[in-house]
Design an enzyme around this catalytic site. Structure first.
Site, PDB file in Angstrom:
ATOM      1  N   HIS A  96      43.386  28.805  46.477  1.00  0.00           N
ATOM      2  CA  HIS A  96      43.311  27.196  46.126  1.00  0.00           C
ATOM      3  C   HIS A  96      42.365  26.924  45.260  1.00  0.00           C
ATOM      4  O   HIS A  96      41.674  25.914  45.420  1.00  0.00           O
ATOM      5  CB  HIS A  96      43.165  26.412  47.403  1.00  0.00           C
ATOM      6  N   ASP A 124      40.830  33.063  49.157  1.00  0.00           N
ATOM      7  CA  ASP A 124      41.610  31.819  48.837  1.00  0.00           C
ATOM      8  C   ASP A 124      42.223  31.533  47.828  1.00  0.00           C
ATOM      9  O   ASP A 124      41.305  31.597  46.712  1.00  0.00           O
ATOM     10  CB  ASP A 124      40.382  30.507  49.432  1.00  0.00           C
ATOM     11  N   CYS A 180      50.542  28.869  46.408  1.00  0.00           N
ATOM     12  CA  CYS A 180      49.564  29.776  47.369  1.00  0.00           C
ATOM     13  C   CYS A 180      50.027  30.789  48.023  1.00  0.00           C
ATOM     14  O   CYS A 180      49.318  32.036  47.865  1.00  0.00           O
ATOM     15  CB  CYS A 180      48.603  28.714  48.198  1.00  0.00           C
TER      16      CYS A 180
END
Length: 346
Positions: free
Chosen positions: A233, A231, A40
């Site tokens: 993820h 994000d 990430c």
């Protein structure tokens, strides 16, 4: 208000969004084929750097129109694909990180990914960007001017084949300025929040990479006391160009409302990014930062100086580091390099 909301959504959607991917070629030939669970921060590094490359080639006001990628935009996207020969691929970042003491598949912090991206720019002659990472919470303008005038070698007027030219005659390379910071120990000191907001408002802003322990995000702006972020993820299939070089790019643009997080919730270890396309742009950034600290009474997150302070150039002077009793909490998120940062405030 609706027009402002639409403008924000267009800006978010137009940013390149890099997430976990699966089924890409093995890293290093025999390594992982997915970065789910460990990549990430590498993806956030890609995002903040892609924004700089976008500003370099197509401009800050470029907007995605859902048409087939072409021209300079296609070139930018290609540079970040999950392939070993792409300049800023997950493969290149992971393998270059080995030189920074990180094995493939290991967690990165903001400082490590910044250092790796700086090294990778040496291979990207098309973008021809100078990357400066300001350590010890200090931006030294003399170092930056030398870097942008002489390229990445920093060797003076003989660098890059310009023998006999004075440094002031050298062309200016566009600058990516990354400033790793720690704004507290286990949580961010709220005294820095207003300063952080002002950084997002600067026209040179690239945003911030950071997040929560073991979860990295790319922060691109704020609304009230909430940060807007992309994000990484989400695990998506790796994208391969067609035989003709075309790329389906829908998965590289976040097409849902952006995520939000209260500023007090972010981990204090961050890296702030700026892009200065010209020396005049850099001078403007310096003036804006100094004016911010002088007129608004904002608590500085870093300082801007013309020359390296003596106490930073003296190797015999020890930097203060957290007590060893804090090591467990710091290990949640920070790199070993990050632990050398000076604590600005508790």
């Amino acid at each position: 208000m609706d027009a402002e909301k639409e403008e924000i959504l267009n800006d978010v959607t137009s940013r390149l969004w890099f997430t976990y991917r699966r089924n890409f070629p093995p890293i290093g030939g025999t390594g992982p084929t997915s970065d789910t669970g460990w990549g990430c921060m590498l993806r956030c590094g890609q995002m903040i750097f892609a924004q700089a490359v976008m500003c370099r080639h197509v401009g800050r006001d470029w907007r995605w129109n859902k048409q087939k990628p072409r021209g300079e935009y296609l070139g930018i996207l290609t540079a970040f694909l999950d392939k070993k020969d792409s300049y800023y691929s997950i493969h290149q970042i992971a393998q270059m990180g080995v030189g920074e003491g990180k094995y493939i598949g290991q967690w990165y912090g903001p400082n490590t990914v910044a250092q790796v991206l700086r090294k990778l720019t040496a291979f990207d002659q098309w973008s021809s960007i100078a990357v400066h990472i300001a350590m010890d919470n200090t931006v030294v303008t003399e170092e930056i001017r030398r870097l942008c005038r002489t390229g990445n070698c920093g060797a003076g007027p003989l660098c890059n084949g310009h023998a006999g030219a004075s440094e002031s005659d050298m062309p200016w390379k566009p600058l990516v300025l990354l400033i790793p910071l720690r704004l507290g120990l286990s949580e961010i000191n709220e005294a820095y929040i207003e300063t952080l907001k002002h950084c997002f408002m600067l026209p040179q802003s690239l945003g911030v990479i950071g997040g929560r322990p073991n979860s990295a995000y790319y922060f691109i702006g704020y609304v009230g006391d909430e940060l807007i972020y992309l994000d990484p993820h989400t695990t998506q299939l790796s994208v391969e160009p067609s035989d003709s070089g075309d790329i389906i790019d829908d998965s590289f643009h976040c097409q849902h409302p952006p995520c939000r997080m209260h500023m007090s919730e972010i981990d204090p270890s961050i890296a702030v990014g700026f892009f200065c396309n010209s020396e005049e742009d850099f001078d403007d950034w310096c003036q804006r930062i100094r004016k911010l600290y002088l007129t608004n009474g904002a608590l500085p997150m870093f300082e801007v100086v013309d020359q390296l302070p003596i106490h930073l150039s003296n190797p015999d002077v020890l930097n203060l580091t957290p007590d060893s009793s804090d090591a467990d909490r710091l290990d949640r998120f920070f790199d070993s390099e990050d632990e050398e940062f000076e604590i600005l405030s508790f």
